[in-house]
Design a protein around this motif. Structure first.
Motif, short mmCIF file in Angstrom:
data_model
loop_
_atom_site.label_atom_id
_atom_site.label_comp_id
_atom_site.label_asym_id
_atom_site.label_seq_id
_atom_site.Cartn_x
_atom_site.Cartn_y
_atom_site.Cartn_z
N ALA A 96 0.79 -1.29 -0.12
CA ALA A 96 -0.07 0.06 0.06
C ALA A 96 0.94 1.23 0.10
CB ALA A 96 -0.94 -0.11 1.08
N ASP A 97 0.52 2.42 -0.75
CA ASP A 97 1.17 3.41 -0.62
C ASP A 97 0.86 4.16 0.79
OD1 ASP A 97 2.15 3.04 -3.35
OD2 ASP A 97 0.38 4.19 -4.38
N ASN A 98 -0.21 4.13 1.30
CA ASN A 98 -0.32 4.60 2.70
C ASN A 98 -1.29 3.84 3.27
OD1 ASN A 98 -3.05 5.77 1.97
ND2 ASN A 98 -1.93 6.91 0.58
N LYS A 99 -1.58 3.99 4.66
CA LYS A 99 -2.28 3.43 5.37
C LYS A 99 -3.66 3.19 5.21
CE LYS A 99 0.81 1.69 8.50
NZ LYS A 99 1.27 0.49 8.65
N ARG A 100 -4.19 4.36 4.43
CA ARG A 100 -5.69 4.48 4.16
C ARG A 100 -5.86 3.76 2.80
NH1 ARG A 100 -6.29 10.85 3.20
NH2 ARG A 100 -4.56 10.39 2.27
N GLN A 101 -4.84 3.14 1.94
CA GLN A 101 -4.99 2.31 0.94
C GLN A 101 -4.73 0.71 1.19
OE1 GLN A 101 -2.71 4.17 -2.25
NE2 GLN A 101 -4.40 5.82 -2.60
N ALA A 102 -4.92 0.34 2.32
CA ALA A 102 -4.61 -0.93 2.73
C ALA A 102 -5.49 -2.04 1.88
CB ALA A 102 -5.21 -1.24 4.34
N ASN A 103 -4.86 -2.92 1.48
CA ASN A 103 -5.35 -4.16 0.68
C ASN A 103 -6.35 -4.87 1.43
OD1 ASN A 103 -3.72 -3.99 -1.86
ND2 ASN A 103 -2.19 -4.05 -0.15
N HIS A 104 -7.48 -5.31 0.97
CA HIS A 104 -8.42 -6.36 1.47
C HIS A 104 -8.52 -7.35 0.32
CE1 HIS A 104 -9.89 -3.66 4.78
NE2 HIS A 104 -9.43 -2.78 4.01
N ILE A 105 -8.16 -8.46 0.66
CA ILE A 105 -8.29 -9.76 -0.24
C ILE A 105 -8.79 -10.81 0.50
CG2 ILE A 105 -6.82 -11.30 -1.41
CD1 ILE A 105 -4.80 -9.09 -1.60
N THR A 106 -9.91 -11.35 -0.47
CA THR A 106 -10.58 -12.82 0.19
C THR A 106 -10.34 -13.61 -0.99
OG1 THR A 106 -12.08 -11.63 1.53
CG2 THR A 106 -12.62 -13.75 0.66
N ALA A 107 -9.91 -14.91 -0.70
CA ALA A 107 -9.44 -15.84 -1.73
C ALA A 107 -10.18 -17.41 -1.42
CB ALA A 107 -7.92 -15.96 -1.92
N GLY A 108 -10.86 -17.70 -2.15
CA GLY A 108 -11.46 -19.44 -1.74
C GLY A 108 -10.28 -20.23 -1.55
N GLN A 109 -9.28 -20.00 -2.22
CA GLN A 109 -8.15 -21.22 -2.06
C GLN A 109 -7.09 -20.30 -1.48
OE1 GLN A 109 -8.70 -23.19 -6.02
NE2 GLN A 109 -7.55 -24.60 -4.63
N SER A 110 -5.86 -20.34 -2.32
CA SER A 110 -4.64 -19.87 -1.55
C SER A 110 -4.28 -18.52 -2.06
CB SER A 110 -3.48 -21.11 -1.67
OG SER A 110 -3.77 -22.14 -0.94
N VAL A 111 -2.98 -18.06 -1.28
CA VAL A 111 -2.55 -16.73 -1.88
C VAL A 111 -1.08 -16.71 -1.61
CG1 VAL A 111 -2.24 -14.30 -1.14
CG2 VAL A 111 -4.48 -15.49 -0.73
N ARG A 112 -0.39 -16.46 -2.71
CA ARG A 112 1.02 -16.42 -2.88
C ARG A 112 1.47 -15.18 -3.36
NH1 ARG A 112 4.09 -17.41 -7.36
NH2 ARG A 112 6.37 -17.93 -6.61
N ALA A 113 2.64 -14.62 -2.63
CA ALA A 113 3.31 -13.37 -3.11
C ALA A 113 4.64 -13.18 -2.50
CB ALA A 113 2.30 -12.03 -2.63
N LYS A 114 5.41 -12.46 -3.25
CA LYS A 114 6.88 -12.11 -2.76
C LYS A 114 6.92 -11.49 -1.42
CE LYS A 114 9.39 -11.90 -7.20
NZ LYS A 114 10.14 -10.75 -7.99
N GLY A 115 6.01 -10.64 -1.20
CA GLY A 115 5.94 -10.04 0.39
C GLY A 115 4.42 -9.13 0.31
N ILE A 116 4.13 -8.78 1.59
CA ILE A 116 2.88 -8.31 1.74
C ILE A 116 3.08 -7.27 2.91
CG2 ILE A 116 2.26 -10.33 3.30
CD1 ILE A 116 -0.78 -9.90 2.11
N SER A 117 2.41 -6.40 2.73
CA SER A 117 2.26 -5.10 3.94
C SER A 117 0.99 -4.43 3.76
CB SER A 117 3.27 -3.88 3.77
OG SER A 117 3.52 -3.65 2.38
N ASP A 118 0.58 -4.03 5.01
CA ASP A 118 -0.61 -3.29 5.08
C ASP A 118 -1.78 -3.78 4.24
OD1 ASP A 118 0.50 -0.94 6.37
OD2 ASP A 118 1.53 -0.48 4.69
N ALA A 119 -2.15 -5.21 4.93
CA ALA A 119 -3.00 -6.09 4.17
C ALA A 119 -3.91 -6.75 5.26
CB ALA A 119 -2.60 -6.66 3.04
N THR A 120 -5.16 -7.05 4.79
CA THR A 120 -6.10 -8.05 5.44
C THR A 120 -6.41 -9.04 4.49
OG1 THR A 120 -7.15 -6.34 7.04
CG2 THR A 120 -8.39 -8.42 6.47
N VAL A 121 -6.14 -10.27 4.68
CA VAL A 121 -6.24 -11.55 3.83
C VAL A 121 -7.02 -12.59 4.38
CG1 VAL A 121 -5.15 -13.09 2.53
CG2 VAL A 121 -4.30 -10.92 2.60
#
Length: 486
Positions: free
Chosen positions: A246-271
């Protein structure tokens, strides 16, 4: 009827526990002091009550109620036929050296038409699950049937034991057991300017998924670049070749996945993930809920809740780890349960309506028979005979209308009943997975900073500083996390 009565000592009080009917029902009463829902569950488990918890009763005690209330009850659980889905071997790091080469699961792998997706090995069964959790089989289906696991883009083989891919694509198996392969399409990017995107397909995004992007993807999502401050609902896997950030706290990611999630890194996110979360580098300031394994090189702040296993190399101060399904809310399951409850109400309404229509038919039939009996009177005048003929016609029409309503009601009932059975099968698959999941644990191959907290099924453990190379497993009786060396 067997009765077991125990006095259960609390941290700040006393609880009376009564187990009735050979572990069919558990009652409890707060004798003195105060307690919490977590402590109640922990004490119940330590005293042999490990299943069928009743939230209303436990909440009543936690609020200080002194009346004896049910806290757990036995229940019947339908278990779908035992099925296995070929999975790709994903070696998980179990020592410090593994992290340099570990890349997470291959979530972008496709299958070809005709490949076996699910093999059903047993017919469905019904178990009685007493409060001690030792389930007992009470009935078994007559035959193996893979049809309940068939979704879009899949089909059943000739003997009904396997689900096959009907097309090439990304396979996905949701929380409720169905397997799907959706059509694939490619997008150049997803941005705020596109509005909310809805795709009943699997999607490959070549560029970035930018700030305030909003998308509902029924299939899997393959992102070749970064995700920055997006809101995504994904039915299958999310595979990100870049970072979720996220560029700033107000733009936090919100992600829901029925299966799995894979990424290099993650910050400021609800998964929220129905299976696993694999982060190759650092997860910083995150809230992660996953029903399977959460694996990341570094957890730097926030909380991670896992149904099975948490694996990391380093955990920084201010991080919290929750072990066990009890800590994870499954909103989509509650949604399906609510849908089934509404369908059951509709069935009841249909039954009442059909009963009323049947009574209307019977009343019209009785009146019809009375008119026929009257017309047999040879002395009946022509005018009265004409009236009886009109009454006969009216009663016949009313009987015909009642039959039409009955037929329509029966069709509606059959439709609703079919939907209830489908929902019941879906719910049983998900609940069975949650109730009988593997014992949770946490594995830290490196160091843990002071101030990290671990929550087991019943209790919290604040870890001291200086711990390295440890495996943390909740005690099966007390729920208190136990620390062991790797």
């Amino acid at each position: 009827m067997g009765v077991i009565k125990r006095s259960v000592k609390l941290d700040a009080g006393l609880l009376e526990l009564v187990i009735l009917g050979n572990d069919r029902l558990a009652l409890a009463r707060l004798i003195s002091g105060v307690t919490t829902q977590g402590e109640i569950i922990h004490r119940l488990a330590a005293n042999g009550v490990k299943s069928g918890y009743l939230e209303d009763g436990i909440m009543h005690l936690a609020e200080g109620g002194k009346v004896q209330v049910p806290v757990a009850a036995s229940y019947f659980r339908r278990v779908p036929g035992k099925s296995s889905m070929p999975v790709y071997d994903v070696p998980l790091p179990d020592n410090a050296a593994d992290w340099e080469s570990w890349e997470g699961g291959p979530l972008d792998k496709t299958v070809k038409a005709g490949e076996v997706l699910v093999h059903v090995e047993e017919p469905p069964r019904v178990f009685l699950v007493p409060v001690n959790g030792a389930r007992k089989e009470v009935s078994r289906g007559d035959q193996i049937d893979a049809n309940e696991f068939v979704g879009p883009g899949t089909e059943v083989n000739g003997d009904g034991t396997k689900v096959l891919a009907a097309r090439e694509g990304y396979p996905q198996r949701g929380l409720f057991g169905q397997v799907s392969i959706l059509a694939m399409e490619t997008l150049p990017a997803i941005a705020r300017s596109h509005g909310k995107i809805r795709k009943e397909s699997a999607v490959i995004v070549r560029g970035e998924i930018g700030p305030e992007a909003n998308a509902n993807i029924f299939g899997s999502l393959m992102a070749n670049d970064h995700i920055t401050g997006a809101r995504l609902e994904i039915g299958g896997n999310l595979n990100v070749n870049g970072y979720i950030r996220a560029d700033n706290k107000r733009q936090a990611n919100h992600i829901t996945a029925g299966q799995s999630v894979r990424a290099k890194g993650i910050s400021d996110a609800t998964v929220w993930a129905g299976q696993d979360v694999h982060i190759q580098e650092t997860a910083k300031d995150v809230t992660i809920h996953c029903l399977g394994n959460a694996v990341m090189k570094t957890l730097d702040g926030g909380e991670v809740r896992v149904g099975h296993r948490f694996i990391a190399h380093e955990v920084s101060a201010g991080s919290s780890i929750y072990l066990g399904m009890r800590h994870i809310e499954i909103k989509v399951l509650k949604k399906v349960q609510l849908s089934m409850a509404q369908l059951l109400n509709r069935l009841t309404d249909n039954e009442n309506a059909m009963s009323n229509n049947k009574q209307d038919y019977e009343r019209s039939k009785e009146r019809l028979m009375l008119e026929i009996e009257r017309m047999r009177n040879q002395n009946l005048s022509g005018a009265l005979r004409q009236k009886s003929m009109q009454a006969l016609q009216r009663h016949l029409e009313m009987m015909s209308e009642a039959i039409k309503r009955l037929r329509k009601g029966l069709e509606s009932y059959e439709e609703s009943y079919s939907m209830v059975e489908k929902d019941r099968a879906r719910i049983s698959y998900c609940e069975n997975r949650v109730d009988f999941s593997e014992a949770p644990e946490a594995i830290i191959t490196g160091k843990i900073d002071p101030g990290v907290t671990i929550y087991g099924p019943g209790q919290m453990l604040e870890l001291p500083g200086g711990l390295e190379n440890v495996r943390i497993v909740p005690d099966p009786l007390t729920g208190l996390p136990q620390v062991h060396s790797l």
